[in-house]
Design a protein around this motif. Structure first.
Motif, PDB file in Angstrom:
ATOM      1  N   ILE A  58      -0.423   4.437  -3.571  1.00 35.90           N
ATOM      2  CA  ILE A  58      -1.503   3.469  -3.785  1.00 35.90           C
ATOM      3  C   ILE A  58      -2.580   3.596  -2.710  1.00 35.90           C
ATOM      4  CG2 ILE A  58      -2.072   0.996  -3.751  1.00 35.90           C
ATOM      5  CD1 ILE A  58      -0.833   1.940  -6.363  1.00 35.90           C
ATOM      6  N   GLU A  59      -2.178   3.809  -1.444  1.00 30.59           N
ATOM      7  CA  GLU A  59      -3.162   3.872  -0.371  1.00 30.59           C
ATOM      8  C   GLU A  59      -4.081   5.090  -0.488  1.00 30.59           C
ATOM      9  OE1 GLU A  59      -1.466   4.246   3.521  1.00 30.59           O
ATOM     10  OE2 GLU A  59       0.269   5.354   2.767  1.00 30.59           O
TER      11      GLU A  59
ATOM     12  N   LYS B 259     -10.999   1.007  -0.183  1.00 24.79           N
ATOM     13  CA  LYS B 259     -10.734   0.374   1.111  1.00 24.79           C
ATOM     14  C   LYS B 259     -11.845  -0.578   1.541  1.00 24.79           C
ATOM     15  CE  LYS B 259      -7.862   4.248   2.590  1.00 24.79           C
ATOM     16  NZ  LYS B 259      -7.681   5.364   3.544  1.00 24.79           N
TER      17      LYS B 259
ATOM     18  N   LYS C 152       0.808  -1.223   0.000  1.00 21.91           N
ATOM     19  CA  LYS C 152       0.000   0.000   0.000  1.00 21.91           C
ATOM     20  C   LYS C 152       0.842   1.275   0.000  1.00 21.91           C
ATOM     21  CE  LYS C 152      -0.446   0.430   5.040  1.00 21.91           C
ATOM     22  NZ  LYS C 152      -1.375   0.606   6.171  1.00 21.91           N
ATOM     23  N   ASP C 153       2.127   1.157   0.381  1.00 20.72           N
ATOM     24  CA  ASP C 153       2.953   2.356   0.549  1.00 20.72           C
ATOM     25  C   ASP C 153       3.881   2.646  -0.629  1.00 20.72           C
ATOM     26  OD1 ASP C 153       4.513   0.164   0.933  1.00 20.72           O
ATOM     27  OD2 ASP C 153       5.311   0.770   2.891  1.00 20.72           O
TER      28      ASP C 153
ATOM     29  N   VAL D 144      -4.269  -4.856  -2.734  1.00 24.39           N
ATOM     30  CA  VAL D 144      -3.310  -4.074  -1.956  1.00 24.39           C
ATOM     31  C   VAL D 144      -3.190  -4.689  -0.565  1.00 24.39           C
ATOM     32  CG1 VAL D 144      -2.674  -1.786  -1.150  1.00 24.39           C
ATOM     33  CG2 VAL D 144      -4.057  -2.021  -3.233  1.00 24.39           C
TER      34      VAL D 144
ATOM     35  N   GLY E 190      -6.977  -3.215   0.586  1.00 28.18           N
ATOM     36  CA  GLY E 190      -7.603  -2.449  -0.485  1.00 28.18           C
ATOM     37  C   GLY E 190      -7.550  -3.165  -1.818  1.00 28.18           C
TER      38      GLY E 190
ATOM     39  N   ASP F 215      -0.798  -4.906   3.326  1.00 19.06           N
ATOM     40  CA  ASP F 215       0.142  -4.200   4.196  1.00 19.06           C
ATOM     41  C   ASP F 215       1.398  -5.055   4.387  1.00 19.06           C
ATOM     42  OD1 ASP F 215      -0.496  -6.197   5.989  1.00 19.06           O
ATOM     43  OD2 ASP F 215      -1.707  -4.917   7.300  1.00 19.06           O
TER      44      ASP F 215
ATOM     45  N   MET G 260      -6.641   3.658  -3.612  1.00 18.92           N
ATOM     46  CA  MET G 260      -7.245   2.317  -3.558  1.00 18.92           C
ATOM     47  C   MET G 260      -8.640   2.380  -2.923  1.00 18.92           C
ATOM     48  SD  MET G 260      -5.207   0.620  -0.334  1.00 18.92           S
ATOM     49  CE  MET G 260      -5.538   1.118   1.360  1.00 18.92           C
TER      50      MET G 260
END
Length: 452
Positions: free
Chosen positions: A198-199, A204, A147-148, A173, A182, A175, A202
Protein backbone atom coordinates in the motif's frame (compact mmCIF):
# COMPACT_ATOMS: atom_id res chain seq x y z
CA UNK A 1 -40.97 18.16 -3.34
CA UNK A 2 -44.08 15.98 -3.39
CA UNK A 3 -46.82 17.50 -5.56
CA UNK A 4 -49.83 15.57 -4.25
CA UNK A 5 -48.84 15.45 -0.59
CA UNK A 6 -52.34 15.95 0.83
CA UNK A 7 -53.73 13.13 -1.31
CA UNK A 8 -50.97 10.83 -0.03
CA UNK A 9 -51.72 11.79 3.58
CA UNK A 10 -55.43 11.11 3.10
CA UNK A 11 -54.65 7.71 1.58
CA UNK A 12 -52.33 6.81 4.47
CA UNK A 13 -54.98 7.88 6.99
CA UNK A 14 -57.50 5.68 5.18
CA UNK A 15 -55.16 2.66 5.41
CA UNK A 16 -54.48 3.54 9.05
CA UNK A 17 -58.19 3.60 9.86
CA UNK A 18 -58.59 0.23 8.16
CA UNK A 19 -55.52 -1.01 10.12
CA UNK A 20 -54.04 -2.11 6.81
CA UNK A 21 -50.44 -1.83 7.97
CA UNK A 22 -49.02 -3.97 5.18
CA UNK A 23 -50.48 -1.61 2.61
CA UNK A 24 -48.92 1.39 4.37
CA UNK A 25 -45.49 -0.25 4.42
CA UNK A 26 -45.78 -1.26 0.79
CA UNK A 27 -46.88 2.25 -0.15
CA UNK A 28 -44.05 4.02 1.71
CA UNK A 29 -41.41 1.78 0.13
CA UNK A 30 -41.93 3.73 -3.10
CA UNK A 31 -40.75 6.98 -1.53
CA UNK A 32 -37.36 8.36 -0.52
CA UNK A 33 -36.66 9.13 3.17
CA UNK A 34 -36.78 12.89 2.44
CA UNK A 35 -40.26 12.49 0.89
CA UNK A 36 -41.53 10.44 3.85
CA UNK A 37 -40.18 13.10 6.23
CA UNK A 38 -42.05 15.78 4.28
CA UNK A 39 -45.27 13.77 4.57
CA UNK A 40 -44.85 13.15 8.30
CA UNK A 41 -44.32 16.85 9.04
CA UNK A 42 -47.87 17.62 7.87
CA UNK A 43 -49.58 14.90 9.91
CA UNK A 44 -51.06 15.08 13.41
CA UNK A 45 -48.82 13.87 16.23
CA UNK A 46 -50.70 10.61 16.95
CA UNK A 47 -51.00 9.63 13.28
CA UNK A 48 -47.38 10.60 12.63
CA UNK A 49 -46.22 8.30 15.41
CA UNK A 50 -48.24 5.34 14.10
CA UNK A 51 -46.92 5.76 10.56
CA UNK A 52 -43.33 6.24 11.73
CA UNK A 53 -43.46 3.08 13.81
CA UNK A 54 -44.44 1.06 10.73
CA UNK A 55 -41.15 1.92 9.03
CA UNK A 56 -38.34 -0.61 9.42
CA UNK A 57 -35.66 0.76 11.73
CA UNK A 58 -33.12 1.36 8.96
CA UNK A 59 -35.58 3.48 6.96
CA UNK A 60 -36.80 5.16 10.16
CA UNK A 61 -33.22 6.24 10.94
CA UNK A 62 -32.89 7.90 7.52
CA UNK A 63 -36.26 9.61 7.91
CA UNK A 64 -35.46 10.80 11.45
CA UNK A 65 -32.33 12.48 10.14
CA UNK A 66 -34.49 14.48 7.69
CA UNK A 67 -36.98 15.77 10.28
CA UNK A 68 -36.82 19.09 12.09
CA UNK A 69 -36.40 19.23 15.86
CA UNK A 70 -40.05 20.13 16.46
CA UNK A 71 -41.28 17.02 14.65
CA UNK A 72 -38.69 14.79 16.36
CA UNK A 73 -39.77 16.13 19.75
CA UNK A 74 -43.36 15.24 18.84
CA UNK A 75 -42.29 11.67 17.98
CA UNK A 76 -40.43 11.46 21.29
CA UNK A 77 -43.60 12.39 23.17
CA UNK A 78 -45.70 9.94 21.15
CA UNK A 79 -43.38 6.91 20.94
CA UNK A 80 -41.20 7.42 24.02
CA UNK A 81 -37.41 7.69 24.47
CA UNK A 82 -36.81 3.91 24.31
CA UNK A 83 -38.11 3.58 20.75
CA UNK A 84 -36.26 6.71 19.54
CA UNK A 85 -33.06 5.38 21.15
CA UNK A 86 -33.45 2.17 19.12
CA UNK A 87 -33.67 4.27 15.96
CA UNK A 88 -30.61 6.29 17.00
CA UNK A 89 -28.67 3.01 17.15
CA UNK A 90 -29.31 2.62 13.41
CA UNK A 91 -28.11 6.11 12.52
CA UNK A 92 -24.54 7.00 11.62
CA UNK A 93 -22.69 8.35 14.65
CA UNK A 94 -22.32 11.89 13.30
CA UNK A 95 -26.02 12.20 12.42
CA UNK A 96 -27.03 10.86 15.84
CA UNK A 97 -24.65 13.32 17.53
CA UNK A 98 -26.04 16.23 15.49
CA UNK A 99 -29.57 15.31 16.49
CA UNK A 100 -28.80 14.80 20.19
CA UNK A 101 -26.84 18.04 20.26
CA UNK A 102 -30.11 19.95 19.84
CA UNK A 103 -31.72 18.37 22.92
CA UNK A 104 -31.47 19.55 26.55
CA UNK A 105 -28.71 17.79 28.50
CA UNK A 106 -31.11 15.72 30.64
CA UNK A 107 -32.98 14.30 27.63
CA UNK A 108 -29.70 13.76 25.75
CA UNK A 109 -28.28 11.74 28.62
CA UNK A 110 -31.50 9.71 28.87
CA UNK A 111 -31.36 8.75 25.20
CA UNK A 112 -27.64 7.94 25.39
CA UNK A 113 -28.34 5.68 28.36
CA UNK A 114 -30.96 3.78 26.35
CA UNK A 115 -28.72 3.30 23.31
CA UNK A 116 -26.38 0.35 22.80
CA UNK A 117 -23.15 0.90 24.72
CA UNK A 118 -20.86 0.90 21.66
CA UNK A 119 -23.04 3.30 19.66
CA UNK A 120 -23.59 5.55 22.67
CA UNK A 121 -19.83 5.70 23.27
CA UNK A 122 -19.13 6.85 19.70
CA UNK A 123 -21.89 9.46 19.83
CA UNK A 124 -20.79 10.69 23.26
CA UNK A 125 -17.25 11.11 21.94
CA UNK A 126 -18.51 13.31 19.08
CA UNK A 127 -20.64 15.38 21.45
CA UNK A 128 -17.48 16.39 23.31
CA UNK A 129 -16.43 18.53 20.34
CA UNK A 130 -17.75 22.00 19.58
CA UNK A 131 -20.92 21.56 17.52
CA UNK A 132 -19.58 23.92 14.82
CA UNK A 133 -16.10 22.40 14.59
CA UNK A 134 -14.76 19.63 12.34
CA UNK A 135 -15.00 17.24 15.28
CA UNK A 136 -18.65 18.16 15.76
CA UNK A 137 -19.66 17.19 12.21
CA UNK A 138 -17.29 14.29 11.51
CA UNK A 139 -18.15 10.59 11.59
CA UNK A 140 -15.97 7.88 13.12
CA UNK A 141 -17.31 5.30 10.65
CA UNK A 142 -14.51 5.30 8.09
CA UNK A 143 -12.11 2.82 6.50
CA UNK A 144 -8.40 2.95 7.35
CA UNK A 145 -5.69 0.43 6.50
CA UNK A 146 -2.04 -0.01 7.60
CA UNK A 147 0.61 1.18 5.18
CA UNK A 148 2.65 -2.04 5.36
CA UNK A 149 0.09 -4.48 3.94
CA UNK A 150 -0.54 -5.54 0.35
CA UNK A 151 -3.38 -4.38 -1.90
CA UNK A 152 -4.89 -7.87 -1.76
CA UNK A 153 -4.92 -7.83 2.05
CA UNK A 154 -6.41 -4.33 2.02
CA UNK A 155 -9.35 -5.54 -0.10
CA UNK A 156 -9.97 -8.33 2.39
CA UNK A 157 -10.09 -5.75 5.19
CA UNK A 158 -12.49 -3.64 3.15
CA UNK A 159 -14.90 -6.54 2.71
CA UNK A 160 -15.13 -6.85 6.49
CA UNK A 161 -15.24 -3.18 7.48
CA UNK A 162 -16.92 -1.43 4.52
CA UNK A 163 -20.54 -2.31 5.49
CA UNK A 164 -20.17 -0.19 8.65
CA UNK A 165 -18.38 2.73 6.96
CA UNK A 166 -20.23 5.85 5.82
CA UNK A 167 -18.24 6.00 2.58
CA UNK A 168 -15.44 3.99 0.96
CA UNK A 169 -14.62 6.24 -2.00
CA UNK A 170 -11.39 7.02 -0.21
CA UNK A 171 -9.35 4.55 1.82
CA UNK A 172 -7.07 6.23 4.33
CA UNK A 173 -3.64 4.83 5.19
CA UNK A 174 -2.18 5.00 8.70
CA UNK A 175 1.00 3.94 10.42
CA UNK A 176 1.33 1.86 13.60
CA UNK A 177 0.46 4.95 15.72
CA UNK A 178 -2.72 5.60 13.67
CA UNK A 179 -1.11 8.69 12.15
CA UNK A 180 -2.44 9.61 8.72
CA UNK A 181 0.28 8.98 6.13
CA UNK A 182 -1.58 8.51 2.85
CA UNK A 183 -4.78 7.98 0.92
CA UNK A 184 -5.82 5.76 -1.97
CA UNK A 185 -9.04 5.69 -3.96
CA UNK A 186 -11.14 2.55 -4.10
CA UNK A 187 -10.61 2.36 -7.85
CA UNK A 188 -6.81 2.51 -7.50
CA UNK A 189 -6.95 -0.21 -4.88
CA UNK A 190 -9.05 -2.54 -7.02
CA UNK A 191 -6.87 -2.25 -10.13
CA UNK A 192 -3.57 -2.55 -8.22
CA UNK A 193 -1.52 -5.75 -8.25
CA UNK A 194 -2.63 -7.77 -5.19
CA UNK A 195 0.99 -8.18 -4.07
CA UNK A 196 1.84 -4.46 -4.21
CA UNK A 197 2.46 -2.77 -0.86
CA UNK A 198 0.00 0.00 0.00
CA UNK A 199 2.79 2.46 0.86
CA UNK A 200 4.10 2.09 -2.71
CA UNK A 201 0.85 3.10 -4.40
CA UNK A 202 -0.75 5.50 -1.89
CA UNK A 203 -0.83 9.28 -2.32
CA UNK A 204 1.39 10.80 0.35
CA UNK A 205 0.27 14.42 -0.05
CA UNK A 206 -2.92 14.17 1.99
CA UNK A 207 -5.20 17.15 2.55
CA UNK A 208 -6.70 16.93 6.03
CA UNK A 209 -8.44 19.21 8.53
CA UNK A 210 -7.79 19.67 12.24
CA UNK A 211 -10.40 18.38 14.66
CA UNK A 212 -10.99 21.90 16.02
CA UNK A 213 -11.21 23.67 12.63
CA UNK A 214 -14.39 25.71 12.16
CA UNK A 215 -17.00 23.95 10.04
CA UNK A 216 -17.13 26.88 7.61
CA UNK A 217 -13.40 26.50 6.92
CA UNK A 218 -13.92 22.76 6.42
CA UNK A 219 -16.56 23.53 3.79
CA UNK A 220 -14.08 25.80 2.01
CA UNK A 221 -11.48 22.99 1.93
CA UNK A 222 -13.93 20.45 0.50
CA UNK A 223 -15.16 22.98 -2.06
CA UNK A 224 -11.63 23.98 -3.10
CA UNK A 225 -10.42 20.41 -3.71
CA UNK A 226 -13.75 18.90 -4.85
CA UNK A 227 -13.55 16.11 -2.24
CA UNK A 228 -16.28 13.62 -1.50
CA UNK A 229 -14.81 13.29 2.00
CA UNK A 230 -11.96 14.83 3.97
CA UNK A 231 -10.02 13.18 6.85
CA UNK A 232 -10.00 14.76 10.32
CA UNK A 233 -6.85 14.53 12.44
CA UNK A 234 -5.93 15.52 15.98
CA UNK A 235 -2.93 17.66 16.92
CA UNK A 236 -0.62 14.64 16.64
CA UNK A 237 -1.89 13.93 13.08
CA UNK A 238 -3.75 10.83 14.27
CA UNK A 239 -6.81 9.99 12.19
CA UNK A 240 -9.97 10.45 14.28
CA UNK A 241 -12.72 10.65 11.66
CA UNK A 242 -13.89 11.88 8.27
CA UNK A 243 -16.32 14.52 7.04
CA UNK A 244 -18.43 13.59 4.03
CA UNK A 245 -19.74 15.94 1.38
CA UNK A 246 -23.38 15.57 2.50
CA UNK A 247 -22.43 17.04 5.88
CA UNK A 248 -20.57 19.85 4.14
CA UNK A 249 -23.70 20.70 2.12
CA UNK A 250 -25.64 20.94 5.39
CA UNK A 251 -22.95 23.27 6.76
CA UNK A 252 -23.13 25.53 3.69
CA UNK A 253 -26.93 25.69 3.97
CA UNK A 254 -26.86 26.41 7.71
CA UNK A 255 -24.12 29.04 7.45
CA UNK A 256 -25.87 30.80 4.56
CA UNK A 257 -29.16 30.84 6.49
CA UNK A 258 -27.39 32.12 9.60
CA UNK A 259 -25.69 34.92 7.65
CA UNK A 260 -28.99 35.97 6.06
CA UNK A 261 -30.67 36.09 9.48
CA UNK A 262 -27.81 38.08 10.98
CA UNK A 263 -27.78 40.52 8.08
CA UNK A 264 -31.44 41.11 8.92
CA UNK A 265 -30.67 41.64 12.59
CA UNK A 266 -31.99 38.29 13.86
CA UNK A 267 -30.39 35.05 15.08
CA UNK A 268 -33.40 32.77 15.40
CA UNK A 269 -33.40 29.01 14.88
CA UNK A 270 -33.58 28.43 11.12
CA UNK A 271 -34.27 24.68 11.13
CA UNK A 272 -37.78 25.01 12.49
CA UNK A 273 -39.17 28.52 12.03
CA UNK A 274 -42.77 27.51 12.78
CA UNK A 275 -41.71 25.75 15.98
CA UNK A 276 -39.56 28.62 17.24
CA UNK A 277 -40.91 30.05 20.48
CA UNK A 278 -41.99 33.70 20.48
CA UNK A 279 -39.73 34.28 23.50
CA UNK A 280 -36.73 33.13 21.43
CA UNK A 281 -37.79 35.36 18.53
CA UNK A 282 -38.01 38.33 20.90
CA UNK A 283 -34.64 37.52 22.47
CA UNK A 284 -32.92 37.34 19.07
CA UNK A 285 -34.50 40.47 17.57
CA UNK A 286 -34.75 42.92 20.48
CA UNK A 287 -30.99 43.60 20.88
CA UNK A 288 -30.60 44.81 17.30
CA UNK A 289 -33.84 46.77 17.44
CA UNK A 290 -32.59 48.41 20.65
CA UNK A 291 -29.39 49.43 18.88
CA UNK A 292 -31.45 50.80 15.99
CA UNK A 293 -33.71 52.69 18.40
CA UNK A 294 -30.71 54.24 20.16
CA UNK A 295 -29.22 55.34 16.87
CA UNK A 296 -32.63 56.69 15.86
CA UNK A 297 -32.67 58.86 18.99
CA UNK A 298 -29.20 60.14 18.10
CA UNK A 299 -30.45 60.90 14.57
CA UNK A 300 -33.33 62.80 16.16
CA UNK A 301 -30.83 64.91 18.10
CA UNK A 302 -29.02 65.66 14.86
CA UNK A 303 -32.30 66.79 13.32
CA UNK A 304 -32.95 68.96 16.35
CA UNK A 305 -29.78 70.85 15.48
CA UNK A 306 -31.36 71.53 12.08
CA UNK A 307 -34.50 72.99 13.70
CA UNK A 308 -33.86 76.64 12.84
CA UNK A 309 -32.98 75.87 9.25
CA UNK A 310 -36.07 73.67 8.83
CA UNK A 311 -38.28 76.39 10.30
CA UNK A 312 -36.80 78.90 7.91
CA UNK A 313 -36.85 76.63 4.82
CA UNK A 314 -39.49 73.90 5.19
CA UNK A 315 -38.49 72.40 1.83
CA UNK A 316 -35.29 71.06 3.44
CA UNK A 317 -37.42 68.48 5.26
CA UNK A 318 -38.91 67.12 2.04
CA UNK A 319 -35.67 65.37 1.08
CA UNK A 320 -34.64 63.84 4.44
CA UNK A 321 -36.43 60.47 3.85
CA UNK A 322 -34.91 60.24 0.36
CA UNK A 323 -31.37 60.92 1.57
CA UNK A 324 -31.49 58.47 4.49
CA UNK A 325 -33.27 55.79 2.45
CA UNK A 326 -30.82 55.92 -0.46
CA UNK A 327 -27.83 55.91 1.87
CA UNK A 328 -29.19 52.93 3.80
CA UNK A 329 -29.73 50.96 0.61
CA UNK A 330 -26.21 51.62 -0.66
CA UNK A 331 -24.71 50.66 2.70
CA UNK A 332 -26.68 47.43 2.86
CA UNK A 333 -25.67 46.53 -0.71
CA UNK A 334 -22.00 47.17 0.04
CA UNK A 335 -22.17 45.19 3.31
CA UNK A 336 -23.90 42.25 1.61
CA UNK A 337 -21.28 42.06 -1.14
CA UNK A 338 -18.44 42.32 1.39
CA UNK A 339 -19.84 39.71 3.77
CA UNK A 340 -20.40 37.36 0.84
CA UNK A 341 -16.83 37.88 -0.37
CA UNK A 342 -15.44 37.15 3.09
CA UNK A 343 -17.57 34.02 3.41
CA UNK A 344 -16.44 32.60 0.05
CA UNK A 345 -12.79 33.57 0.52
CA UNK A 346 -12.82 35.98 -2.44
CA UNK A 347 -11.81 38.75 -0.04
CA UNK A 348 -8.64 38.22 2.00
CA UNK A 349 -5.73 40.21 3.41
CA UNK A 350 -4.15 40.53 -0.04
CA UNK A 351 -7.01 42.45 -1.63
CA UNK A 352 -8.66 44.31 1.28
CA UNK A 353 -7.46 47.73 0.11
CA UNK A 354 -8.66 47.16 -3.44
CA UNK A 355 -12.07 46.08 -2.11
CA UNK A 356 -12.34 49.24 0.03
CA UNK A 357 -11.27 51.44 -2.90
CA UNK A 358 -13.72 49.69 -5.23
CA UNK A 359 -16.66 50.24 -2.87
CA UNK A 360 -15.59 53.83 -2.22
CA UNK A 361 -15.40 54.57 -5.94
CA UNK A 362 -18.74 52.85 -6.49
CA UNK A 363 -20.29 55.02 -3.76
CA UNK A 364 -18.84 58.20 -5.28
CA UNK A 365 -20.14 57.37 -8.78
CA UNK A 366 -23.57 56.35 -7.47
CA UNK A 367 -23.68 59.54 -5.43
CA UNK A 368 -22.77 61.76 -8.40
CA UNK A 369 -25.36 60.14 -10.68
CA UNK A 370 -28.15 60.21 -8.11
CA UNK A 371 -27.03 63.58 -6.73
CA UNK A 372 -27.34 65.23 -10.14
CA UNK A 373 -30.73 63.62 -10.63
CA UNK A 374 -32.25 64.47 -7.23
CA UNK A 375 -30.60 67.91 -7.16
CA UNK A 376 -32.19 68.74 -10.51
CA UNK A 377 -35.58 67.57 -9.28
CA UNK A 378 -35.24 69.70 -6.12
CA UNK A 379 -34.25 72.74 -8.21
CA UNK A 380 -37.16 72.41 -10.65
CA UNK A 381 -39.72 71.42 -7.97
CA UNK A 382 -38.87 74.13 -5.43
CA UNK A 383 -37.52 76.63 -7.98
CA UNK A 384 -34.39 77.05 -5.85
CA UNK A 385 -30.98 76.27 -7.34
CA UNK A 386 -29.19 76.45 -3.97
CA UNK A 387 -31.57 73.90 -2.47
CA UNK A 388 -30.89 71.62 -5.43
CA UNK A 389 -27.15 72.04 -4.88
CA UNK A 390 -27.41 71.20 -1.15
CA UNK A 391 -29.57 68.15 -1.73
CA UNK A 392 -27.36 66.90 -4.57
CA UNK A 393 -24.12 67.40 -2.65
CA UNK A 394 -25.60 65.74 0.43
CA UNK A 395 -26.58 62.77 -1.72
CA UNK A 396 -23.01 62.43 -3.01
CA UNK A 397 -21.54 62.59 0.50
CA UNK A 398 -24.15 60.28 2.01
CA UNK A 399 -23.82 57.55 -0.62
CA UNK A 400 -20.02 57.74 -0.54
CA UNK A 401 -19.89 57.33 3.25
CA UNK A 402 -22.55 54.61 3.09
CA UNK A 403 -20.60 52.50 0.59
CA UNK A 404 -17.40 52.98 2.60
CA UNK A 405 -19.06 51.97 5.89
CA UNK A 406 -20.76 48.99 4.24
CA UNK A 407 -17.31 47.64 3.34
CA UNK A 408 -15.33 48.76 6.39
CA UNK A 409 -17.66 47.47 9.12
CA UNK A 410 -17.66 43.77 8.01
CA UNK A 411 -13.90 43.92 7.32
CA UNK A 412 -13.26 45.39 10.78
CA UNK A 413 -15.48 42.78 12.44
CA UNK A 414 -13.59 40.04 10.61
CA UNK A 415 -10.25 41.48 11.71
CA UNK A 416 -11.18 41.45 15.42
CA UNK A 417 -12.64 37.94 15.24
CA UNK A 418 -16.37 38.76 15.12
CA UNK A 419 -18.64 37.17 12.52
CA UNK A 420 -18.89 39.79 9.71
CA UNK A 421 -22.57 38.94 9.26
CA UNK A 422 -23.21 40.64 12.60
CA UNK A 423 -22.67 43.87 10.64
CA UNK A 424 -26.37 43.61 9.93
CA UNK A 425 -28.62 45.82 7.84
CA UNK A 426 -30.24 47.55 10.87
CA UNK A 427 -26.82 48.47 12.30
CA UNK A 428 -25.44 49.76 8.99
CA UNK A 429 -28.63 51.59 8.01
CA UNK A 430 -29.07 53.35 11.35
CA UNK A 431 -25.41 54.43 11.43
CA UNK A 432 -25.66 55.81 7.92
CA UNK A 433 -28.82 57.72 8.85
CA UNK A 434 -26.80 59.62 11.47
CA UNK A 435 -23.87 60.42 9.17
CA UNK A 436 -26.23 61.36 6.33
CA UNK A 437 -28.17 63.78 8.53
CA UNK A 438 -24.90 65.28 9.81
CA UNK A 439 -23.78 65.96 6.23
CA UNK A 440 -27.18 67.42 5.29
CA UNK A 441 -27.44 69.64 8.40
CA UNK A 442 -23.87 70.93 7.96
CA UNK A 443 -24.53 71.89 4.34
CA UNK A 444 -27.84 73.50 5.28
CA UNK A 445 -26.15 75.67 7.94
CA UNK A 446 -23.39 76.69 5.56
CA UNK A 447 -25.76 77.79 2.79
CA UNK A 448 -28.80 78.91 4.81
CA UNK A 449 -28.09 82.52 3.90
CA UNK A 450 -28.52 81.70 0.20
CA UNK A 451 -31.80 79.83 0.77
CA UNK A 452 -33.71 82.69 2.36
Amino acid sequence: MIQNKQEIIQLLLKYLEEQNHDKIQEFLEKYQPADIAEILKDMDAAERGKIFKLLDKGAAALVLDMLDIGTITSLLETLGPQYIAEILNEMSSDDAADLLGHFPEELRNTLLGLMQAEDAGEVQGLLEYDIESAGGIMTTEYVAIPKDITAGKAIEILRKTAPDAETIYYVYVVDSQNRLVGVISLRELIVADPDTLIEDIMHKKVISVSVDMDQEEVAEVVSKYDFLAVPVVDHDNRLVGIITVDDVIDVIYDEASEDIFRLGGSTELVDDYVGTRISRALKSRLPWLSVTMLEGIIAGQVLRGLENELRAVVALAFFIPLLTGMGGNVGTQSATVTVRGLATGDIDENNVLSVIFRELLTGVLLGIINGILVGSIAWVWQKNAVLGFIVGLAMVGNMTIAALMGALVPLTFKKVGIDPAVASAPFITASIDITGLLIYSTLARLFIGFLL
